[in-house]
Design a protein around this motif. Structure first.
Motif, PDB file in Angstrom:
ATOM      1  N   ASP A 183      96.872  -5.251  77.850  1.00 28.22           N
ATOM      2  CA  ASP A 183      97.021  -3.919  78.460  1.00 28.22           C
ATOM      3  C   ASP A 183      97.657  -2.860  77.461  1.00 28.22           C
ATOM      4  O   ASP A 183      97.091  -2.009  77.576  1.00 28.22           O
ATOM      5  CB  ASP A 183      98.875  -3.848  79.369  1.00 28.22           C
ATOM      6  N   TYR A 184      98.158  -3.759  76.266  1.00 25.17           N
ATOM      7  CA  TYR A 184      98.360  -2.778  75.269  1.00 25.17           C
ATOM      8  C   TYR A 184      97.776  -2.642  74.054  1.00 25.17           C
ATOM      9  O   TYR A 184      97.235  -1.819  73.828  1.00 25.17           O
ATOM     10  CB  TYR A 184      99.648  -3.248  74.805  1.00 25.17           C
ATOM     11  N   LEU A 185      96.829  -4.109  74.334  1.00 24.38           N
ATOM     12  CA  LEU A 185      95.584  -4.005  73.306  1.00 24.38           C
ATOM     13  C   LEU A 185      93.931  -3.520  73.403  1.00 24.38           C
ATOM     14  O   LEU A 185      93.116  -3.776  72.987  1.00 24.38           O
ATOM     15  CB  LEU A 185      95.886  -5.148  72.038  1.00 24.38           C
ATOM     16  N   GLY A 186      93.848  -4.164  74.787  1.00 25.61           N
ATOM     17  CA  GLY A 186      92.610  -3.546  75.561  1.00 25.61           C
ATOM     18  C   GLY A 186      91.562  -2.604  75.347  1.00 25.61           C
ATOM     19  O   GLY A 186      93.365  -1.705  76.063  1.00 25.61           O
ATOM     20  N   THR A 187      90.730  -2.073  75.664  1.00 24.70           N
ATOM     21  CA  THR A 187      90.654  -0.711  75.993  1.00 24.70           C
ATOM     22  C   THR A 187      90.303  -0.913  77.034  1.00 24.70           C
ATOM     23  O   THR A 187      89.463  -1.025  77.349  1.00 24.70           O
ATOM     24  CB  THR A 187      89.440  -0.778  75.058  1.00 24.70           C
ATOM     25  N   LYS A 188      90.212   0.944  77.508  1.00 24.29           N
ATOM     26  CA  LYS A 188      89.657   0.902  78.871  1.00 24.29           C
ATOM     27  C   LYS A 188      89.106   2.174  78.680  1.00 24.29           C
ATOM     28  O   LYS A 188      89.153   3.315  80.009  1.00 24.29           O
ATOM     29  CB  LYS A 188      90.999   1.006  80.075  1.00 24.29           C
ATOM     30  N   LEU A 189      88.062   2.283  77.704  1.00 24.35           N
ATOM     31  CA  LEU A 189      87.310   3.987  77.880  1.00 24.35           C
ATOM     32  C   LEU A 189      86.001   3.804  79.530  1.00 24.35           C
ATOM     33  O   LEU A 189      85.927   2.983  79.584  1.00 24.35           O
ATOM     34  CB  LEU A 189      86.471   3.767  76.441  1.00 24.35           C
ATOM     35  N   GLN A 190      86.149   5.497  79.215  1.00 20.99           N
ATOM     36  CA  GLN A 190      85.012   5.691  80.680  1.00 20.99           C
ATOM     37  C   GLN A 190      83.748   6.508  79.712  1.00 20.99           C
ATOM     38  O   GLN A 190      84.374   7.005  78.959  1.00 20.99           O
ATOM     39  CB  GLN A 190      85.654   6.546  81.402  1.00 20.99           C
ATOM     40  N   ALA A 191      82.605   6.757  79.933  1.00 25.28           N
ATOM     41  CA  ALA A 191      81.825   6.887  79.543  1.00 25.28           C
ATOM     42  C   ALA A 191      82.105   8.940  79.130  1.00 25.28           C
ATOM     43  O   ALA A 191      82.135   8.765  80.658  1.00 25.28           O
ATOM     44  CB  ALA A 191      79.971   6.765  80.588  1.00 25.28           C
ATOM     45  N   GLY A 192      81.389   9.420  78.885  1.00 26.87           N
ATOM     46  CA  GLY A 192      82.191  10.933  78.714  1.00 26.87           C
ATOM     47  C   GLY A 192      82.695  11.134  78.032  1.00 26.87           C
ATOM     48  O   GLY A 192      83.941  11.749  77.591  1.00 26.87           O
ATOM     49  N   GLU A 193      84.298  10.054  78.113  1.00 26.27           N
ATOM     50  CA  GLU A 193      85.587  10.660  76.859  1.00 26.27           C
ATOM     51  C   GLU A 193      85.352  10.649  75.512  1.00 26.27           C
ATOM     52  O   GLU A 193      83.943  10.584  74.954  1.00 26.27           O
ATOM     53  CB  GLU A 193      86.034   9.228  77.199  1.00 26.27           C
ATOM     54  N   SER A 227      78.138   5.302  77.023  1.00 29.72           N
ATOM     55  CA  SER A 227      77.982   3.873  77.933  1.00 29.72           C
ATOM     56  C   SER A 227      78.759   2.707  78.124  1.00 29.72           C
ATOM     57  O   SER A 227      79.402   2.351  76.380  1.00 29.72           O
ATOM     58  CB  SER A 227      76.164   3.793  77.786  1.00 29.72           C
ATOM     59  N   VAL A 228      79.257   2.229  78.939  1.00 26.43           N
ATOM     60  CA  VAL A 228      80.786   0.831  78.098  1.00 26.43           C
ATOM     61  C   VAL A 228      79.664  -0.253  78.893  1.00 26.43           C
ATOM     62  O   VAL A 228      78.809   0.249  79.953  1.00 26.43           O
ATOM     63  CB  VAL A 228      80.871   1.176  79.513  1.00 26.43           C
ATOM     64  N   VAL A 229      78.756  -1.058  77.955  1.00 28.03           N
ATOM     65  CA  VAL A 229      78.018  -1.872  78.258  1.00 28.03           C
ATOM     66  C   VAL A 229      78.739  -3.200  78.692  1.00 28.03           C
ATOM     67  O   VAL A 229      78.390  -3.566  79.450  1.00 28.03           O
ATOM     68  CB  VAL A 229      77.522  -2.552  76.396  1.00 28.03           C
ATOM     69  N   ALA A 230      79.719  -3.502  77.790  1.00 24.87           N
ATOM     70  CA  ALA A 230      80.581  -4.754  79.214  1.00 24.87           C
ATOM     71  C   ALA A 230      82.210  -4.219  78.711  1.00 24.87           C
ATOM     72  O   ALA A 230      82.583  -3.204  77.885  1.00 24.87           O
ATOM     73  CB  ALA A 230      80.172  -5.467  77.899  1.00 24.87           C
ATOM     74  N   PRO A 231      83.537  -4.742  78.907  1.00 31.14           N
ATOM     75  CA  PRO A 231      85.301  -4.820  78.416  1.00 31.14           C
ATOM     76  C   PRO A 231      85.145  -5.132  76.875  1.00 31.14           C
ATOM     77  O   PRO A 231      84.107  -6.046  77.185  1.00 31.14           O
ATOM     78  CB  PRO A 231      85.350  -6.004  78.890  1.00 31.14           C
ATOM     79  N   ASP A 232      85.033  -3.953  76.203  1.00 33.08           N
ATOM     80  CA  ASP A 232      85.535  -3.950  74.212  1.00 33.08           C
ATOM     81  C   ASP A 232      84.286  -3.644  73.938  1.00 33.08           C
ATOM     82  O   ASP A 232      83.654  -4.281  72.837  1.00 33.08           O
ATOM     83  CB  ASP A 232      86.002  -5.449  73.765  1.00 33.08           C
ATOM     84  N   ASP A 233      83.410  -3.302  75.159  1.00 38.16           N
ATOM     85  CA  ASP A 233      82.000  -3.013  74.086  1.00 38.16           C
ATOM     86  C   ASP A 233      81.159  -1.618  74.739  1.00 38.16           C
ATOM     87  O   ASP A 233      80.848  -1.568  75.909  1.00 38.16           O
ATOM     88  CB  ASP A 233      80.539  -3.967  74.761  1.00 38.16           C
ATOM     89  N   TYR A 234      81.296  -0.485  73.545  1.00 36.41           N
ATOM     90  CA  TYR A 234      80.864   0.559  73.663  1.00 36.41           C
ATOM     91  C   TYR A 234      79.636   1.066  72.760  1.00 36.41           C
ATOM     92  O   TYR A 234      79.760   0.647  71.346  1.00 36.41           O
ATOM     93  CB  TYR A 234      81.987   1.719  73.891  1.00 36.41           C
ATOM     94  N   VAL A 235      79.580   2.160  73.690  1.00 33.56           N
ATOM     95  CA  VAL A 235      78.379   3.269  72.762  1.00 33.56           C
ATOM     96  C   VAL A 235      78.778   4.431  72.320  1.00 33.56           C
ATOM     97  O   VAL A 235      78.996   5.188  73.246  1.00 33.56           O
ATOM     98  CB  VAL A 235      76.616   2.889  73.651  1.00 33.56           C
ATOM     99  N   PHE A 236      78.706   4.934  71.344  1.00 31.27           N
ATOM    100  CA  PHE A 236      79.832   5.916  71.473  1.00 31.27           C
ATOM    101  C   PHE A 236      78.103   6.746  70.339  1.00 31.27           C
ATOM    102  O   PHE A 236      77.147   6.416  69.486  1.00 31.27           O
ATOM    103  CB  PHE A 236      80.510   5.999  70.022  1.00 31.27           C
ATOM    104  N   GLU A 237      78.690   7.919  70.803  1.00 25.11           N
ATOM    105  CA  GLU A 237      77.997   9.501  69.481  1.00 25.11           C
ATOM    106  C   GLU A 237      78.999   9.887  68.841  1.00 25.11           C
ATOM    107  O   GLU A 237      80.104  10.340  69.194  1.00 25.11           O
ATOM    108  CB  GLU A 237      77.538  10.390  70.323  1.00 25.11           C
TER     109      GLU A 237
END
Length: 414
Positions: A183-193, A227-237
């Motif tokens: 909960d402290y160290l895992g990421t919960k990002l969403q597309a568009g953030e 986009s969020v490919v999977a938990p802890d797997d993110y595509v950024f610009e």
């Protein structure tokens, strides 16, 4: 417990028995109604020095109940953490414990429980040198046990450390409801953030007989989650601006809990000392509830931004369960490698030289605050001795210092 040369172990129930049988032969289980399962708070003293000793234990059944797993974290003094795996070997008719700790590993054996007492003695199987020693557990009642560490001397067994442990029922009942490490160290990002940070890095070389050499870089980066490919797997610009250089825009993928960065069709281990998200390569993968004073050790097996791999101890400085925010201290060291050699332009007044720089072992420490895996603030200082050599300058003993600062910042209009 004690220090780098002291060990701890646990033995627990594999089967059930009755107290009346203890007088006949050693048993595989502790007295009835006693179990090491759960959380324990312990306090006592090092009997050799009289200094206070406080720690916590957590015990659980592991591998379908064939082993008992115990995790120990020392609170006073801080620094020791270990996992212990214990079982009863029915063929050898003995209790066995595999102890993996800060110093390495060791194996202990014993006959089993005799009444409410369990003695386990060190074998020759250990990865470091230590006199023959043993652990003594006394089950006082279902909520209390006493643990002692003893060393064999000429006149017999000498007690060096003893703590009394009491079951923490409040913590046991609430653990499932408390935030866990993820909960402290895992990421919960969403597309568009969109998230941004600001940072600076400074490196200096200082030695008597030359002018100090200083290099600095600073900038800002803004990351839009595509986009969020999977938990802890993110595509950024990412939009990056290093001061003094043109702005750049790149598309990248960060995955494997921050360990791997992919860009332009190629992936590499992400070895930067800091960044947008938690990087398990540098920080490890703690499990369960985080609490102040908790520590763990991370082996960094490859060269990273400020050092050649190394061993790092992480300590929880503070936690805020309401916001899932944690501040961690990291402190580590690494041996220099032949590949750490480099050349450096240096000056002495009006004279200019190209010097060979050979670094020694490095040491670093700093503090980082994470909120749900995002880096909120980060600072780290690394220092190591260096030998600077150049024709006309001679050979100088100096010091290399490198530090960075990174903070989250408002991202502004998207």
């Amino acid at each position: 417990m004690r220090n780098m040369n002291r060990l701890v172990l646990l033995a627990g129930a594999m089967t059930t028995t009755t107290i009346g049988a203890f007088a006949q032969q050693p048993q595989t289980a502790p007295p009835a109604n006693f179990s090491f399962d759960g959380n324990w708070s312990c306090e006592g003293k090092f009997t050799s020095t009289g200094k206070v000793h406080r720690n916590v234990f957590s015990g659980e059944q592991a591998l379908n109940g064939s082993w008992i797993k115990l995790t120990e974290t020392d609170l006073e003094p801080k620094g020791y953490i270990a996992n212990y795996m214990v079982r009863y070997d029915s063929e050898k008719q003995q209790m066995e414990e595999v102890d993996v700790n800060n110093s390495g590993y060791a194996i202990y054996t014993g006959r089993g429980w005799e009444g409410n007492r369990l003695e386990l003695t060190s074998t020759e199987a250990m990865s470091y040198k230590l006199a023959k020693n043993r652990f003594v557990y006394v089950a006082v009642d279902p909520e209390t046990f006493i643990f002692s560490w003893e060393i064999l001397r000429d006149k017999g067994w000498l007690n060096y450390d003893e703590v009394k442990c009491r079951k923490d029922n409040t913590k046991t009942k609430m653990t499932a409801d408390l935030p866990q490490a993820s909960d402290y160290l895992g990421t919960k990002l969403q597309a568009g953030e969109t998230h941004s940070n600001i940072y600076s890095l400074a490196v200096s070389y200082q030695a008597t007989g030359m002018d100090e050499v200083v290099h600095r870089v600073s900038g800002t980066s803004t990351y839009k989650v595509l986009s969020v490919v999977a938990p802890d797997d993110y595509v950024f610009e990412s939009t990056d601006r290093y001061d003094g250089h043109p702005e750049t825009i790149n598309k990248s993928e960060l995955k494997d809990h921050g360990r791997t960065l992919c860009s332009q069709g190629e992936c590499r281990t992400y070895t930067d000392g800091s960044g947008l998200l938690y990087n398990a390569l540098l920080w490890g993968e703690p499990k369960g509830e985080l609490h102040k004073g908790m520590t763990w050790t991370v082996t960094i097996g490859q060269k990273w931004e400020l050092a050649s791999g190394g061993i790092q101890t992480v300590t929880v400085e503070s936690v805020d369960p309401a916001t899932h925010t944690v501040t961690l201290k990291r402190e580590g060291s690494a041996q220099a490698l032949p590949t750490d050699k480099k050349q450096l332009p240096v000056t002495k007044g009006e004279q200019k030289f190209t010097a060979d720089v050979v670094p020694g072992n490095s040491h670093w420490s700093g503090y980082t605050t994470f909120r749900e895996g995002l880096v909120i603030s980060d600072e780290l200082l690394m220092e190591r001795p260096v030998k600077i050599t150049a024709n006309g300058l001679g050979s100088l003993n100096g010091m290399e210092r490198a530090y960075f600062l990174l903070n989250a910042m408002p991202s502004g209009p998207s």
